[in-house]
Scaffold this active site. Structure first.
Site, PDB file in Angstrom:
ATOM      1  N   ASP A 189      21.865 -10.808 -18.383  1.00  0.00           N
ATOM      2  CA  ASP A 189      20.583 -11.339 -19.013  1.00  0.00           C
ATOM      3  C   ASP A 189      20.786 -10.660 -19.655  1.00  0.00           C
ATOM      4  O   ASP A 189      19.054 -10.328 -20.506  1.00  0.00           O
ATOM      5  CB  ASP A 189      20.194 -11.866 -18.513  1.00  0.00           C
ATOM      6  CG  ASP A 189      20.344 -13.246 -17.850  1.00  0.00           C
ATOM      7  OD1 ASP A 189      20.729 -13.982 -18.093  1.00  0.00           O
ATOM      8  OD2 ASP A 189      20.310 -13.726 -17.108  1.00  0.00           O
ATOM      9  N   THR A 244     -22.413  -0.533 -28.626  1.00  0.00           N
ATOM     10  CA  THR A 244     -22.619  -1.220 -29.280  1.00  0.00           C
ATOM     11  C   THR A 244     -22.081  -2.174 -29.807  1.00  0.00           C
ATOM     12  O   THR A 244     -22.414  -3.973 -29.069  1.00  0.00           O
ATOM     13  CB  THR A 244     -23.877  -0.942 -30.417  1.00  0.00           C
ATOM     14  OG1 THR A 244     -24.664  -0.125 -30.567  1.00  0.00           O
ATOM     15  CG2 THR A 244     -24.901  -2.203 -31.209  1.00  0.00           C
ATOM     16  N   ASP A 245     -20.784  -1.939 -30.233  1.00  0.00           N
ATOM     17  CA  ASP A 245     -19.085  -2.893 -30.644  1.00  0.00           C
ATOM     18  C   ASP A 245     -18.875  -3.692 -29.217  1.00  0.00           C
ATOM     19  O   ASP A 245     -18.614  -4.381 -29.057  1.00  0.00           O
ATOM     20  CB  ASP A 245     -18.705  -2.629 -31.681  1.00  0.00           C
ATOM     21  CG  ASP A 245     -19.425  -2.682 -33.323  1.00  0.00           C
ATOM     22  OD1 ASP A 245     -21.170  -3.394 -32.812  1.00  0.00           O
ATOM     23  OD2 ASP A 245     -19.154  -2.701 -33.787  1.00  0.00           O
ATOM     24  N   ASP A 257      18.166 -13.265 -14.946  1.00  0.00           N
ATOM     25  CA  ASP A 257      18.041 -12.791 -13.470  1.00  0.00           C
ATOM     26  C   ASP A 257      19.407 -11.531 -13.293  1.00  0.00           C
ATOM     27  O   ASP A 257      19.174 -10.965 -12.705  1.00  0.00           O
ATOM     28  CB  ASP A 257      18.118 -13.842 -11.940  1.00  0.00           C
ATOM     29  CG  ASP A 257      19.179 -14.626 -12.636  1.00  0.00           C
ATOM     30  OD1 ASP A 257      19.917 -14.723 -13.057  1.00  0.00           O
ATOM     31  OD2 ASP A 257      19.204 -15.540 -10.960  1.00  0.00           O
ATOM     32  N   ASP A 260      17.448 -19.955 -17.829  1.00  0.00           N
ATOM     33  CA  ASP A 260      18.509 -20.127 -16.793  1.00  0.00           C
ATOM     34  C   ASP A 260      18.074 -21.165 -16.347  1.00  0.00           C
ATOM     35  O   ASP A 260      16.690 -21.444 -15.645  1.00  0.00           O
ATOM     36  CB  ASP A 260      18.639 -18.779 -16.329  1.00  0.00           C
ATOM     37  CG  ASP A 260      20.108 -18.959 -15.483  1.00  0.00           C
ATOM     38  OD1 ASP A 260      20.456 -19.767 -15.922  1.00  0.00           O
ATOM     39  OD2 ASP A 260      20.153 -18.187 -14.754  1.00  0.00           O
TER      40      ASP A 260
END
Length: 950
Positions: free
Chosen positions: A684, A778-779, A680, A351
């Site tokens: 919209d 661990t990962d 806004d 806008d």
């Protein structure tokens, strides 16, 4: 015949009908309104004046949907089979001493529930856009019914009712003006434009008139700023413009984000690949005469290994960290996946008012005595320069300017004030711009109001299109003329007169009432040639998108009587033109250029006039001077196919209606564009919901637009969108980084587990509980550390990657397979050595110790992987280890935790590990280091080959 029984086209064009015709069609009377019987009949026919809500997904349905994920379904199946095997083992008494039954099942189901809850929390945000829309309906309305004024609740309004409104009232339905008095309506909730609209009842407009120009209609949810009116209700409920927006809002279906689509694809590939591998292992084992129960245990471990259980949590935390960084840059993320989605944006539909511009009227040009002066400065701060031919000039050098600026200051009802260091305006933005303009030349409104006190006025109205104030220039108390004390700025305007009248308004109208022109320090007859030059300059300013006002004055000996405006505002002396604009935000130009460098196309979509839109878009670099501007009327006549052919060519849309914005976004999406839409107003909301990223304004935005959006700009600034887009790209890059980190390990685990029975080793090297530890801890910890890796230098110097590309695109899939195979080769080699070592004659420890060595090696190898994967091209030794200290910290903590599983007895018993000797632990570290070495060698090889790593 009622409006709703009219042909559809007729029902939509009340603005093109006369008032009497409208009353006739709705079978009502402007003086008496409807009878109670007619109201009841129409309420039954049309229903209450409310916005209807369609049913969405319930909370229960959202929760159930989480467990339809193919990876979670596989884990549920694994948990059930594991539970059955544990039950059989328990009944047969084959459990090892101290071993807890069903611990694998419980652990797997806990992970399933955790992932389900994470998904539910992300998706369960209730759809509140319609609820916010309903708040715009006024609770009570004044009507004329059965010839009497009454007050009723808004939901009881029907077409044909006659509303009475005044300043401060919010319209509860759409209507046709019957009569009005100086009516101004703020329609920003509907059109997004902040400036109040002057409404006129007697006008009849063409059918194709755009919504913002239908000044003989009023709309539900808009507000009366001043004046009063009598309104014929034409549409209620879902038939109002607000209702149409509600319908569009509910018709828009939420599409899965690119990340969600990629995770679905990843799950499908992993599960399919896992099932194929399980089938091959089981079939191969049975052909070799293997034990079915052992093969099922291998299959369960493989299934758990292939699913990255920690990935959803890591992604959620990564996105949450991204939202925190964005908030610090004034971008509030409402939906977590939007963080990553921003990185894929190819088109930003913005806008104009407040986003690209400051939402503050600023005078750009002043024209007087054949000179056009440019005025610098930003916002309402009274600081700036007057420039002629790009050179700063003093206003004292041009006597006509001070007189014009005095008129700007005193023919004005607004107040300029400074609060907490910020200059603001109390009153109309247009008048505020004029006060600021005067202040830039040192002409302060307060001082001049005391020098020239206002004694009378002819106020502005939509019919008059002008305003005049009468100011006193004689000291009344003493009766002595104070002309000598009057500032030289206006001394040339006076002879012996006691009053000055200043007039401002439409330039053509004011000029037509002028007979003289102010030149130097005195007035002279106004020639036709001068008139033509003034009108030509007015056209030039208007062509630049400026709002232009004309100013004049007239000396008087007495105060004109009330109602004598038509006669008094004649024989004026022309002062000059002032052209103003809602000026662009200064930082937006750089942001637009950054967009273009990043392969993102900015597009302006506004309800404002096309000339203004073109001026702003050209100034900011969004479009070129000769680029086409597509206006709402043209767009309305286009088919969807025609619009689709134009959207890639048009960068400016002006005078658009709510449905136009939605159509533009949909057309861009059909062209394969990934669209961010800012807005806004209520109008919209459907487009915000339809867009891949809906961005609402935090300051000027309505509740409806915010609830329909994915992101809220806390400073309403276009430049913030660009910063958020950069952050989205960084997040996506880091997500790819830890996905290949996690899945490379998982593929290595699966191959290692599958290899154990194939090469004739007894038992499964990893239990489901140990695999869950690897995948989650661990990962997981190093993956989280990788998620905060700093951005690459060229992150905004390349086009966005396609949001529709596969999760495995650009070499990620081949990397995972390649690294997974290397993982497996290292682990299988260690496994073969460890098995033979623990089963050799004379070995003093537990023969199952080889399993713990495999478990430890896989975990420690991932630590080297985490350190090396920080960069695709630079060697680890070339990088500052403290540029991301979290990786170093995660590696140290995870290594300590892994060692605790081996050397802390309660943990060792729970996870089923075995004590390792220092030599065995050293061998595990040695094999693990090979993973780090391999990745560093890969980087060197790719560097020598001149290729870029994934």
């Amino acid at each position: 015949m009622s409006a709703h029984s009219l042909p559809e086209k007729a029902a939509a064009v009340w603005h093109s009908l006369e008032v009497d015709k409208s009353l006739e069609l709705l079978k009502t009377n402007a003086e008496t309104g409807l009878t109670p019987q007619e109201v009841q009949q129409r309420l039954q026919k049309y229903g209450p004046n409310e916005l209807e809500e369609t049913a969405g997904r319930s909370a229960w349905e959202i929760l159930v949907d989480q467990f339809k994920n193919i990876m979670l379904l596989m884990l549920i199946a694994v948990a059930i089979i594991s539970g059955v095997l544990d039950l059989l083992a328990w009944q047969q008494g084959s459990l090892k001493p101290g071993e807890l039954p069903f611990k694998d099942t419980i652990a797997i189901l806990a992970i399933v529930v955790l992932n389900g809850i994470l998904g539910y929390v992300q998706e369960s945000r209730a759809e509140k856009a319609l609820a916010a829309l309903k708040k715009l309906s006024s609770p009570n309305v004044r009507l004329i019914r059965d010839g009497k004024p009454v007050e009723v609740v808004a939901k009881d309004l029907v077409p044909g009712d006659v509303m009475l409104v005044e300043a401060g009232v919010q319209f509860a339905a759409d209507g046709r003006l019957i009569e009005e008095s100086n009516l101004q309506v703020r329609e920003s909730a509907l059109t997004g434009e902040a400036e109040a609209v002057n409404k006129r009842a007697k006008l009849i407009l063409p059918e194709e008139t755009s919504l913002g120009d239908r000044i003989n209609l009023v709309f539900q949810g808009t507000e009366v700023v001043q004046g009063r009116a009598k309104i014929l209700v034409t549409n209620t409920g879902m038939q109002t413009e607000l209702g149409k927006i509600a319908s569009m809002l509910q018709a828009v279906e939420s599409e899965p984000t690119p990340l969600q689509q990629r995770m679905t694809q990843l799950g499908n590939v992993l599960v399919t690949g896992s099932l194929i591998l399980v089938a091959l292992v089981v079939a191969g084992g049975l052909l070799r005469g293997g034990n079915l129960q052992e093969l099922l245990e291998v299959s369960l471990s493989m299934a758990v290994a292939v699913v990255p259980e920690g990935l959803p949590a890591v992604i959620t935390v990564t996105l949450a960290l991204g939202t925190q960084r964005m908030v610090r840059q004034n971008a509030l993320i409402r939906k977590l996946p939007a963080v990553e989605t921003l990185g894929s944006v190819t088109t930003i539909c913005s806008d104009k008012t407040g986003t690209l511009t400051q939402n503050k009227m600023v005078v750009q040009l002043v024209y007087t005595n054949n000179n056009s002066f440019r005025v610098t400065g930003e916002g309402y701060a009274p600081v700036g320069e007057f420039q002629l031919d790009s050179n700063n000039v003093s206003v004292d050098q041009y006597p006509e300017i001070p007189g014009l600026l005095v008129a700007c200051a005193v023919c004005n009802d607004s107040v300029l004030q400074q609060q907490k260091g910020q200059w603001t305006i109390l009153g109309d933005p247009t008048e505020g711009a004029l006060v600021t303009l005067a202040g830039k030349a040192g002409i302060e409104k307060d001082q001049w109001e005391s020098k020239l006190p206002r004694v009378s006025e002819f106020p502005f109205s939509s019919e008059r299109k002008r305003m005049s104030v009468i100011c006193q220039v004689e000291e009344v108390k003493t009766g002595v003329s104070s002309l000598s004390a009057v500032d030289p700025a206006i001394a040339g305007m006076l002879k012996s007169e006691r009053y000055l009248m200043f007039t401002k308004g439409s330039p053509e109208l004011i000029l037509a009432r002028c007979t003289q022109i102010y030149l130097g320090t005195s007035s002279a007859p106004l020639t036709d040639q001068q008139r033509q030059r003034i009108l030509a300059e007015n056209d030039t300013m208007a062509g630049k998108g400026l709002r232009v006002l004309g100013f004049a004055y007239k000396p008087l000996n007495e105060i004109p009587p009330e109602g004598s405006d038509e006669a008094s505002e004649q024989g004026l002396v022309w002062l000059g033109l002032v052209g103003m604009l809602d000026a662009p935000r200064p930082e937006v130009r750089a942001a637009v250029q950054e967009c273009r460098d990043a392969g993102i196309r900015p597009v302006m979509i506004t309800g404002d006039h096309q000339l203004t839109a073109r001026a702003i878009a050209t100034d900011l670099g969004i479009a070129q001077q000769d680029d086409r501007v597509l206006i709402g009327q043209e767009l309305q006549r286009m088919s969807d196919a025609e619009l689709e052919q134009q959207v890639d060519l048009v960068s400016i849309y002006a005078r658009v209606a709510p449905e136009h914005k939605l159509r533009i976004v949909q057309a861009l999406q059909r062209r394969g564009r990934f669209v961010a839409m800012t807005g806004d107003g209520v109008n919209d909301a459907p487009a915000l919901k339809q867009a891949d990223i809906g961005i609402a304004m935090g300051i000027t935005g309505t509740d409806v637009s915010k609830e329909a959006s994915d992101m809220v700009l806390l400073d309403d600034n276009f430049a913030t969108i660009v910063s958020a887009t950069k952050e989205g790209r960084v997040v996506f890059t880091n997500i790819r980084r830890f996905i290949k980190y996690i899945l490379g390990s998982n593929i290595g685990e699966v191959i290692t587990i599958a290899a154990a029975p194939i090469i004739g080793l007894g038992g499964v090297p990893l239990s489901p509980l140990q695999i869950l530890w690897m995948n989650l801890v661990t990962d997981g910890l190093p993956a989280l550390a990788l998620a905060v890796e700093p951005p690459e230098p060229d992150v905004m110097k390349r086009p966005p990657f396609s949001p529709r590309e596969s999760i495995f695109a650009r070499g990620l899939g081949s990397y995972m397979i390649r690294i997974g195979i290397i993982f497996a080769i290292i682990s299988i080699a260690l496994m073969w050595w460890a098995y033979n070592h623990t089963h050799a004659a004379g070995y003093q420890g537990d023969p199952d110790t080889w399993k713990t060595m495999v478990f430890t090696t896989l975990c420690l190898a991932q630590m080297g992987h985490a350190i090396a994967i920080r960069s695709n091209t630079r060697l680890t030794i070339e990088m500052n280890p403290f540029s991301n200290p979290f990786v170093l910290g995660a590696v140290v903590i995870t290594t300590i935790l892994q060692l605790m599983l081996v050397y802390v007895p309660p943990l060792r018993d729970f996870f089923g590990t075995h004590l390792l000797s220092p030599t065995e632990l050293g061998i595990c570290f040695g094999f693990s280091a090979l993973m780090f070495v391999w990745i560093e060698i890969e980087k060197l090889f790719l560097r020598l080959m001149g290729k870029k790593a994934v």
